[in-house]
Design a protein around this motif. Sequence first.
Motif, short mmCIF file in Angstrom:
data_model
loop_
_atom_site.label_atom_id
_atom_site.label_comp_id
_atom_site.label_asym_id
_atom_site.label_seq_id
_atom_site.Cartn_x
_atom_site.Cartn_y
_atom_site.Cartn_z
N ARG A 1 -9.22 37.42 -7.79
CA ARG A 1 -8.64 36.22 -7.19
C ARG A 1 -9.68 35.59 -6.28
O ARG A 1 -10.51 36.28 -5.68
CB ARG A 1 -7.38 36.56 -6.38
N THR A 2 -9.65 34.27 -6.21
CA THR A 2 -10.52 33.53 -5.30
C THR A 2 -9.66 32.84 -4.26
O THR A 2 -8.71 32.12 -4.62
CB THR A 2 -11.37 32.50 -6.06
N ILE A 3 -9.96 33.09 -2.99
CA ILE A 3 -9.24 32.44 -1.90
C ILE A 3 -10.20 31.51 -1.17
O ILE A 3 -11.40 31.47 -1.49
CB ILE A 3 -8.62 33.46 -0.93
N PHE A 4 -9.70 30.75 -0.20
CA PHE A 4 -10.58 29.85 0.56
C PHE A 4 -10.42 30.13 2.05
O PHE A 4 -9.30 30.15 2.58
CB PHE A 4 -10.25 28.38 0.28
N LEU A 5 -11.54 30.40 2.70
CA LEU A 5 -11.55 30.64 4.14
C LEU A 5 -11.92 29.34 4.84
O LEU A 5 -13.06 28.86 4.74
CB LEU A 5 -12.55 31.75 4.48
N GLY A 6 -10.94 28.74 5.49
CA GLY A 6 -11.14 27.42 6.09
C GLY A 6 -10.27 26.40 5.39
O GLY A 6 -9.22 26.73 4.83
N SER A 7 -10.72 25.15 5.40
CA SER A 7 -9.96 24.05 4.76
C SER A 7 -10.79 23.45 3.64
O SER A 7 -11.86 22.88 3.90
CB SER A 7 -9.62 22.97 5.80
N PRO A 8 -10.34 23.59 2.39
CA PRO A 8 -11.11 23.05 1.27
C PRO A 8 -11.08 21.52 1.25
O PRO A 8 -10.10 20.89 1.64
CB PRO A 8 -10.39 23.62 0.05
N THR A 9 -12.17 20.95 0.77
CA THR A 9 -12.20 19.51 0.56
C THR A 9 -11.42 19.18 -0.71
O THR A 9 -11.07 20.07 -1.49
CB THR A 9 -13.64 19.01 0.39
N LYS A 10 -11.17 17.91 -0.91
CA LYS A 10 -10.45 17.47 -2.11
C LYS A 10 -11.22 17.88 -3.36
O LYS A 10 -10.65 18.35 -4.36
CB LYS A 10 -10.25 15.96 -2.08
N LYS A 11 -12.56 17.74 -3.31
CA LYS A 11 -13.39 18.08 -4.46
C LYS A 11 -13.35 19.59 -4.73
O LYS A 11 -13.28 20.02 -5.89
CB LYS A 11 -14.84 17.64 -4.22
N GLU A 12 -13.39 20.39 -3.67
CA GLU A 12 -13.34 21.85 -3.85
C GLU A 12 -12.01 22.27 -4.44
O GLU A 12 -11.97 23.15 -5.32
CB GLU A 12 -13.57 22.54 -2.50
N LEU A 13 -10.93 21.65 -3.99
CA LEU A 13 -9.61 21.97 -4.54
C LEU A 13 -9.52 21.56 -6.00
O LEU A 13 -8.97 22.30 -6.84
CB LEU A 13 -8.53 21.25 -3.72
N ILE B 1 -1.63 46.39 -3.52
CA ILE B 1 -2.82 46.46 -2.66
C ILE B 1 -3.35 45.06 -2.37
O ILE B 1 -3.77 44.77 -1.24
CB ILE B 1 -3.90 47.35 -3.32
N PHE B 2 -3.33 44.18 -3.36
CA PHE B 2 -3.74 42.78 -3.13
C PHE B 2 -2.87 42.14 -2.05
O PHE B 2 -3.38 41.44 -1.17
CB PHE B 2 -3.64 41.97 -4.43
N GLN B 3 -1.57 42.38 -2.12
CA GLN B 3 -0.65 41.79 -1.14
C GLN B 3 -1.03 42.19 0.28
O GLN B 3 -1.00 41.37 1.20
CB GLN B 3 0.79 42.23 -1.44
N LYS B 4 -1.37 43.45 0.46
CA LYS B 4 -1.78 43.93 1.78
C LYS B 4 -3.19 43.48 2.12
O LYS B 4 -3.50 43.15 3.28
CB LYS B 4 -1.70 45.45 1.84
N GLY B 5 -4.06 43.47 1.12
CA GLY B 5 -5.47 43.15 1.36
C GLY B 5 -5.70 41.73 1.84
O GLY B 5 -6.57 41.48 2.68
N ILE B 6 -4.92 40.78 1.32
CA ILE B 6 -5.08 39.38 1.71
C ILE B 6 -4.87 39.21 3.22
O ILE B 6 -5.51 38.37 3.86
CB ILE B 6 -4.09 38.49 0.91
N LYS B 7 -4.01 40.03 3.77
CA LYS B 7 -3.71 39.91 5.21
C LYS B 7 -4.86 40.41 6.09
O LYS B 7 -4.83 40.23 7.31
CB LYS B 7 -2.44 40.69 5.52
N GLN B 8 -5.86 41.02 5.48
CA GLN B 8 -6.99 41.54 6.25
C GLN B 8 -8.06 40.48 6.54
O GLN B 8 -8.98 40.72 7.31
CB GLN B 8 -7.64 42.71 5.48
N PHE B 9 -7.93 39.33 5.91
CA PHE B 9 -8.95 38.28 6.08
C PHE B 9 -8.72 37.54 7.40
O PHE B 9 -8.19 36.43 7.44
CB PHE B 9 -8.93 37.31 4.90
#
Length: 355
Positions: free
Chosen positions: A231-243, A153-161
């Motif tokens: 799980r925590t994902i990132f929407l957009g582009s993380p900064t170096k500090k966020e990564l 379900i996670f595998q499919k769910g990630i594609k919904q973002f």
Amino acid sequence: MKIKELQTILKEKKIDLFLAVSIDFEKPDPDCTYFAQYKSVGVLAVPNNKKPMLVVPQMEAKGAQHKSIKVKYPKEKKPLLKFLAQELKKQNIRPKKIAINNTEVTLQLKAILKKTFKATFVDISSEVSKLRTTKTKEEIAIIKQGYKISDAIFQKGIKQFTRGKTETDIAAFFQYEAKKRGCDLAFPVIIASGKRAAEVHHFPINKRLLKGFCVIDFGIKYKNYCTDTTRTIFLGSPTKKELQTYNRVLEAQKNAVGACKAKAKAADIVSQVNKDLGDHAELFTHGLGHGFGIKIHEQPNLKPDSKDVLKENMFVTIEPGIYKEFGIRIEDGVHITKNGHEILSKFPKKLITIR
């Protein structure tokens, strides 16, 4: 599950009978579910030296069949507890001392029980909890299969973002996929994006996903047993500090999972996580994890003051997180094995970015 072990406890404590009562279709008593694999309205009675009995409404009788438990039902309209008392008398069972799980019995129900049985009632919630702490081979197989379903379900769910989606859109998809596979939710789905991820138990709202970190906390109930993965994902582009911050939490989580083994002290694992988080430790505002099984929160507790020690065939979550202007949480279900541990949640933990 473990009815003989329960009867041994009753004999040792000189208790005549154990009772578990389910009065709500939507919230079955976990002891009925555990010992009788039954999750509807009914009463489970386990004498200390005779075959257990499950009393149910007539309409539930077919679905309540169990090879180790006698199933009875009143053919006329009669309260289940009154009918049970009569059935026990027929078997010459007149309990003077009855065990119950106080954590699952309301004051109103306890009053009804006392009126019906005229006995002394003893709380054995601690003993029942310990019975459920370590899992049998059958339980282990069920939980592992549950995690396979959850991962899919996670595998499919990630594609919904995708752009324009709301938190409730994503949560509804996860719930739909669980139901489609014949599973219930172990707890309400958490989809927490952007600044809302700083709320540990955020309820998804009907607003568009915010850029930044997004926490996905999801678990199912498969054959009555829970899973729990974050799980925590990132929407957009993380900064170096966020990564760097994400990887700090990930390293702490991996090290904590690595420390999971039989005889490990829960408090020691928590202490190690706080050291690994360093100056972020003050932002870690909840326990490191918990046991799970029939219920999503069971023993042991992984908190700084915990006295619990891990044992073979325990199942625990490891879920460090930090929360301030954003939130990050990473969680795996872990099976404590004879020679170490097995990670049950296989979905990748490397930060996924969705632009």
